[in-house]
Design a protein around this motif. Sequence first.
Motif, short mmCIF file in Angstrom:
data_model
loop_
_atom_site.label_atom_id
_atom_site.label_comp_id
_atom_site.label_asym_id
_atom_site.label_seq_id
_atom_site.Cartn_x
_atom_site.Cartn_y
_atom_site.Cartn_z
N PRO A 178 -46.58 15.25 25.88
CA PRO A 178 -45.52 15.43 26.88
C PRO A 178 -44.39 14.43 26.71
CG PRO A 178 -47.46 14.46 27.89
CD PRO A 178 -47.82 14.73 26.47
N CYS A 179 -43.16 14.92 26.86
CA CYS A 179 -41.99 14.04 26.76
C CYS A 179 -42.06 13.00 27.89
CB CYS A 179 -40.71 14.86 26.87
SG CYS A 179 -39.22 13.89 27.09
N GLU A 180 -41.81 11.76 27.54
CA GLU A 180 -41.90 10.69 28.54
C GLU A 180 -40.75 10.80 29.54
OE1 GLU A 180 -41.84 7.32 25.94
OE2 GLU A 180 -43.98 7.47 25.50
N HIS A 181 -39.72 11.54 29.18
CA HIS A 181 -38.55 11.63 30.04
C HIS A 181 -38.57 12.86 30.95
CE1 HIS A 181 -34.15 12.14 30.90
NE2 HIS A 181 -34.37 10.89 31.27
N CYS A 182 -38.82 14.06 30.36
CA CYS A 182 -38.73 15.29 31.17
C CYS A 182 -40.08 15.95 31.43
CB CYS A 182 -37.77 16.29 30.52
SG CYS A 182 -38.40 16.99 28.99
N GLY A 183 -41.14 15.47 30.76
CA GLY A 183 -42.47 16.03 31.00
C GLY A 183 -42.77 17.29 30.21
N PHE B 238 -35.50 13.69 18.64
CA PHE B 238 -35.12 13.98 20.03
C PHE B 238 -36.02 15.04 20.65
CE2 PHE B 238 -31.46 12.34 17.84
CZ PHE B 238 -30.82 11.53 18.76
N CYS B 239 -36.15 14.97 21.99
CA CYS B 239 -36.91 15.98 22.72
C CYS B 239 -36.10 17.28 22.69
CB CYS B 239 -37.16 15.53 24.16
SG CYS B 239 -37.65 16.86 25.27
N GLY B 240 -36.73 18.39 22.32
CA GLY B 240 -36.02 19.67 22.25
C GLY B 240 -35.67 20.22 23.64
N GLY B 241 -36.18 19.57 24.68
CA GLY B 241 -35.89 20.03 26.05
C GLY B 241 -34.76 19.24 26.66
N CYS B 242 -34.99 17.91 26.84
CA CYS B 242 -33.99 17.10 27.55
C CYS B 242 -33.06 16.36 26.60
CB CYS B 242 -34.67 16.13 28.51
SG CYS B 242 -35.63 14.86 27.67
N LYS B 243 -33.34 16.44 25.30
CA LYS B 243 -32.48 15.86 24.26
C LYS B 243 -32.45 14.32 24.28
CE LYS B 243 -31.23 20.15 23.52
NZ LYS B 243 -31.97 20.93 22.53
ZN ZN Z 1 -37.74 15.67 27.26
#
Ligand code: ZN
Length: 232
Positions: free
Chosen positions: A220-225, A197-202
């Motif tokens: 970069p996370c594909e969801h939150c950048g 999981f992304c540690g930012g947007c989960k």
């Molecule tokens: Zn993210």
Amino acid sequence: MKTILEIQRLDRQIRALLREVDKCPASIDFKNYKKLLQEGRARFEQLESQANEIIKNYNIVSNKYSKYKGNSEIIRKRNVENINLDNISSLITDANGLVGELSEEHRRVEDLVRKSEEIVRKSAELSNRLTEAKARSGAIKAKIEAKKQEVAPKIAELEKKIRELEPKVEDKEKYEKYKEMKANGIFPVYVPLEENFCGGCKVELPLNFIERLKTKKMLPCEHCGRIIMLDK
Ligand SMILES: [Zn+2]
């Protein structure tokens, strides 16, 4: 990278302090006060348009009444000798019509008066509430200011530490990226990978992303950048 992460940690503390100001009871009171002012303004506008509507209706009623008065004058002035049976029946019809119309107008006027009284009462109520809120706003602002003063030295200290760390940043490009994203409201910028999981947007990341991350170490996370780092 270690220095950038240290700066990010200090920035996180600054944000926590700012949030402390933003979430303090006085700030919440102040937000409510502003909301009340906005609501008050909207309500006054609404009352004003209702009052205009009443004036418009009053004018319509008043015109109808003038017309009635005109008609009744005509009837009154008719000469008795000109009145025959046909005239009498038309007079009675006229009179009945006028009585009906007039009683309806009377009801409307009463309704208008009632509505006007309600508007006056509500305006007074609202005005009182706004005056009360305004009187309290000074004290609220002072409390917010005190809270700001309380956190200001802590923030200044953290900012000083950041300034001291900045020259030690090795990867200038990554730091520029950090500052840019932070300015755009994305925070934290560098986040760890937590399982898949992304540690930012989960958001759960696709397996091919994880594979690419293993080689690139940072993506970069594909969801939150936010930039996801493989190594913590
Ligand atoms: Zn993210």
